[in-house]
Enzyme design. Structure first.
Site, short mmCIF file in Angstrom:
data_model
loop_
_atom_site.label_atom_id
_atom_site.label_comp_id
_atom_site.label_asym_id
_atom_site.label_seq_id
_atom_site.Cartn_x
_atom_site.Cartn_y
_atom_site.Cartn_z
N GLY A 161 0.82 -1.21 0.00
CA GLY A 161 0.00 0.00 0.00
C GLY A 161 0.84 1.25 0.00
O GLY A 161 0.50 2.25 -0.66
N ASP A 162 1.95 1.26 0.73
CA ASP A 162 2.85 2.41 0.74
C ASP A 162 3.46 2.65 -0.63
O ASP A 162 3.58 3.80 -1.09
CB ASP A 162 3.98 2.19 1.75
CG ASP A 162 3.59 2.58 3.16
OD1 ASP A 162 2.62 3.33 3.33
OD2 ASP A 162 4.27 2.14 4.10
N ILE A 163 3.86 1.59 -1.29
CA ILE A 163 4.51 1.72 -2.59
C ILE A 163 3.52 2.21 -3.63
O ILE A 163 3.83 3.07 -4.47
CB ILE A 163 5.17 0.38 -2.99
CG1 ILE A 163 6.39 0.15 -2.10
CG2 ILE A 163 5.57 0.37 -4.46
CD1 ILE A 163 6.89 -1.25 -2.05
N GLY A 167 3.10 5.80 -3.06
CA GLY A 167 4.28 6.52 -3.53
C GLY A 167 4.28 6.71 -5.03
O GLY A 167 4.59 7.80 -5.55
#
Length: 770
Positions: free
Chosen positions: A543-545, A548
């Protein structure tokens, strides 16, 4: 004079259709080229696939196998700004001589290398790119992330590639851009490869427990919850207080459990106590009560539940496509506008475009071959993963990214206990491989923003930057006195990207979120498993990637918008919306449930044990012709003529037989050797690769020079993951290692903020600078 709206021609494939969808959301004119009978997705079981991927686009039909069709396509390309080319063989020859055209070629394995002609869909690319190796139970098969996440990663990178190409075209001609879907996945593994590069370790599949932080998947009374012990002492204290209040703490109130090392050492016991407590509650009620205590928990929702999410509905995330609710776009753009009801084009509805001449931007000759974002300055207030990954993409393509930290509050990954190259206690803030990976190509300053003088310096930097990126919770910038209205007063052209978990507006704007809780709330976790009662979940930072990458796309789009209009804007990116936008057709198909590694239409598709310890082969048969080729390879020609198995539906009904014979054959061979044999017959197949295999043994990534050695002044020499978007004329790359804490403070403040030596001296004396 250029037209106001860039035109992108889409020659679609599963690796390009999401890119086209994203560009529609950015306000670009996307022209879908279909065969005379229409795109195959139009003729699917319910047509939802086509509506999701192509609503908002325009449509022309032509037969590329005829001279007339080829001539018409050449004319369409001549009037376009960019082409998204996912077709087999591509249109490079047809595009030759169209000097202004940005040609983004998206393939499973890239245009160069020994496997450039390999076939691969989502499963095979996810396997060979390293994604499958880090999802699933350690003693079971690797598990595919649902809704074609490998294809989505390729798609968002392809959309970024289009915009980078258009940005570079402002000072030069168009160019060919090579996007390898495998490389897009290999660049998006969080710690998957870094653990091998920095610890000489290959982590096992984590099951339902996060391998790095004390989070995991827990059973609620009516489903699942994502969450854990949090990432700070305050969160542990708040969770413990709650357990004590509810008489559910067992022995966790004993002093020994205040030690985070003790909690990590005996995490299984701690999690059991927490599970016993969590299991009493309905998932939604538990999440609400946890968030009221500022604890990072979220209910694991299935896609059918997303339209009831009050945060998504309040922010107007969803679209209406032919009267049905569908997923929206990852951010509102430009200047806060959302597309709410994109129309599904009729086949050939825009044939007039084939005959209408269109003026395009004149080509600049004798231009420098600088990276696409050279000259763009980014003030980076981000930390951990989602924000730093966004600014890493910008820095990789030439932006001058200035990372702001302080000695009192550095990026916490500098002191994470994992992935240090140095021996002994991991107290050196400059040797952490996780930090150094996502902060390369940046300059670093140490500035205490908790002081008035520090905020004043920050304001001076804002005045001289093009972009500001932060991933704080929604209220932090306003508390600093730097909300968007203030930022705009300081710098009217500023592009301000906020990347909070839930967004800056809505009833859950103040919810605490980590990557795993965002994946839980966004529908991804609930579909990752073998069935409704056997959910495994997404435990690493996918989810972070995703957030980003979407942040990088939004930033470059906003810079392009500013170049045309002179206006900056606030992009209020919600990480929840970013991951929800990657959920494909799941909302339109409300009955969606976890499917393991299988495919709703293709058969066989799965992951099969191969020769060796924990070695696996991914195979995806997409057609009856590929089925016949597979039968030939495995030496079971009689199955190709078995009428029960002549269609994908028939093979699904006889899955025990089909998977049995394929699995029996796979166990006799190394996975790479089996994949080679199948690929020679045009059958998509590939070994499931972990971090070590990607770095040491993958011939395609090696031929493309994907892993790049850097020299770091504190950590020494090590390999870093490369740049998956390869611009042939204005390439990005790794120019410098991540900064030492505060290493560039004086240089940046003198050069960018114009601060005098005397003021610098006073700031040092006051402890504002380090």
């Amino acid at each position: 004079m250029t037209t106001a709206v860039p035109r992108v021609v889409e020659l679609t494939s599963p690796f390009t259709r999401f890119a086209g969808r994203l560009l529609v959301g950015l306000g670009y004119e996307v022209v879908l080229v279909e065969p005379p009978e229409g795109d195959p997705d139009r003729h699917g079981p319910d047509g939802h696939d086509f509506a999701h991927w192509h609503a908002g686009k325009r449509s022309v039909t032509l037969d590329r196998g005829t001279p007339e069709g080829t001539h018409a396509l050449r004319g369409l390309l001549a009037g376009a700004d960019a082409v998204l080319d996912g077709t087999e063989g591509g249109v490079r020859t047809l595009a030759e001589g169209i000097d202004h055209l940005v040609h983004v070629r998206v393939t499973p394995f890239g245009l160069v290398g020994p496997r450039s002609d390999w076939q691969g869909g989502d499963l095979v690319v996810a396997a060979t790119g390293g994604m499958l190796a880090q999802v699933g139970d350690p003693d079971g098969p690797p598990l595919r992330l649902p809704e074609n996440q490998a294809e989505h990663l390729a798609g968002v990178n392809a959309a970024i590639a289009v915009l980078l190409g258009l940005r570079a075209r402002r000072r030069g001609p168009g160019q060919l851009i090579d996007v390898s879907a495998q490389a897009c996945v290999a660049a998006a593994l969080e710690a998957g490869t870094l653990a091998y590069l920095h610890e000489d370790r290959v982590p096992p599949r984590p099951g339902r427990v996060h391998p790095l932080v004390p989070h995991g998947l827990f059973r609620a009374a009516d489903g699942y919850l994502g969450g854990g012990l949090g990432g700070s002492p305050r969160m542990w204290d708040a969770l413990l207080a709650w357990l004590v209040e509810e008489d559910a703490a067992a022995d966790l109130a004993e002093p020994r459990w205040q030690d985070p090392v003790e909690r990590k050492t005996h995490q299984e016991h701690v999690f059991k106590v927490v599970q016993d407590f969590v299991g009493r509650w309905p998932k939604a009620e538990f999440a609400e009560r946890a968030q009221a205590r500022k604890l990072p928990w979220a209910a694991v929702d299935l896609p059918a539940e997303l339209p009831d999410n009050p945060q998504l509905t309040d922010r107007g995330f969803f679209t209406q496509v032919e009267g049905r609710t569908d997923l929206g776009f990852p951010f509102a753009f430009p200047e806060g506008h959302r597309i709410s009801s994109p129309a599904v084009p009729r086949p050939g509805a825009d044939q007039a475009l084939l005959d209408a001449p269109r003026t395009v931007r004149p080509v600049v000759t004798d231009s420098p071959t600088l990276p696409a974002l050279d000259g763009v300055r980014v003030l980076d207030l981000t930390w951990v993963l989602a924000g730093p990954y966004c600014t890493k993409v910008l820095a990789d393509h030439g932006a001058d990214v200035i990372k702001v930290e302080s000695a009192g509050r550095p990026d916490p990954t500098r002191f994470a206990p994992f992935m240090h190259l140095s021996r002994g206690p991991h107290t050196d803030p400059d040797t952490n491989g996780y930090f150094n990976e996502v902060n390369r190509n940046k300059r670093g300053i140490a500035l205490d923003t908790r002081t008035e003088e520090g905020v004043a310096v920050l304001r001076d930097l804002v005045a001289n930057c093009d972009v500001l990126v932060e991933n704080f919770s929604a209220s932090v910038m306003k508390k600093l006195g730097l909300g968007y209205e203030t930022l705009r007063e300081i710098n009217p052209g500023i592009v301000y990207l906020s990347m909070s978990g839930m967004g800056h507006t809505g009833p859950r704007a103040d919810w605490v979120s980590y990557a795993d809780t965002v994946s839980a709330a966004g529908g991804l976790t609930g579909l990752t498993g073998w069935g409704t009662d056997d959910v495994v979940g997404v435990i690493y930072g996918h989810g972070d990637i995703v957030a980003g990458l979407q942040g990088a796309l939004a930033t470059v789009a906003a810079l392009e918008h500013r170049a045309e209009t002179g206006r900056g804007q606030h992009i209020d990116l919600s990480q929840l919306e970013a991951i929800a936008a990657h959920m494909g057709t799941s909302v339109l198909t409300s009955a969606r449930s976890p499917m393991g590694n299988s495919h709703p239409r293709w058969s066989p598709q799965g992951v099969y044990r191969s020769l060796g310890a924990d070695r696996w082969l991914a195979v995806s048969v997409r057609s009856d012709e590929e089925w016949a080729g597979m039968c030939e390879v495995i030496g079971r020609l009689e199955l190709a003529s078995d009428t029960r198995l002549s269609t994908a539906e028939g093979r699904r009904k006889e899955s025990a037989l089909v998977d049995g014979v394929l699995g029996e054959w796979a166990r006799t061979l190394p996975a790479d050797a089996a994949a080679e044999l199948l690929q020679e017959r045009g059958v998509p197949a590939g070994a499931v690769q972990d971090g070590r295999e990607l770095v040491e043994h993958d011939p395609q990534l090696r031929a493309r020079g994907f892993y790049v050695r850097v020299e770091h002044p504190a950590a020494g020499s090590f390999l870093q993951e490369g740049v998956p978007i390869r611009l042939t004329r204005t390439p990005g790359g790794i120019r410098r290692p991540a900064p030492l804490l505060g290493a560039d403070t004086e240089e940046v403040l003198r050069e960018v903020a114009g601060i005098s030596p005397e003021r610098l001296r006073l700031l040092y004396e006051a402890g504002v600078l380090r």
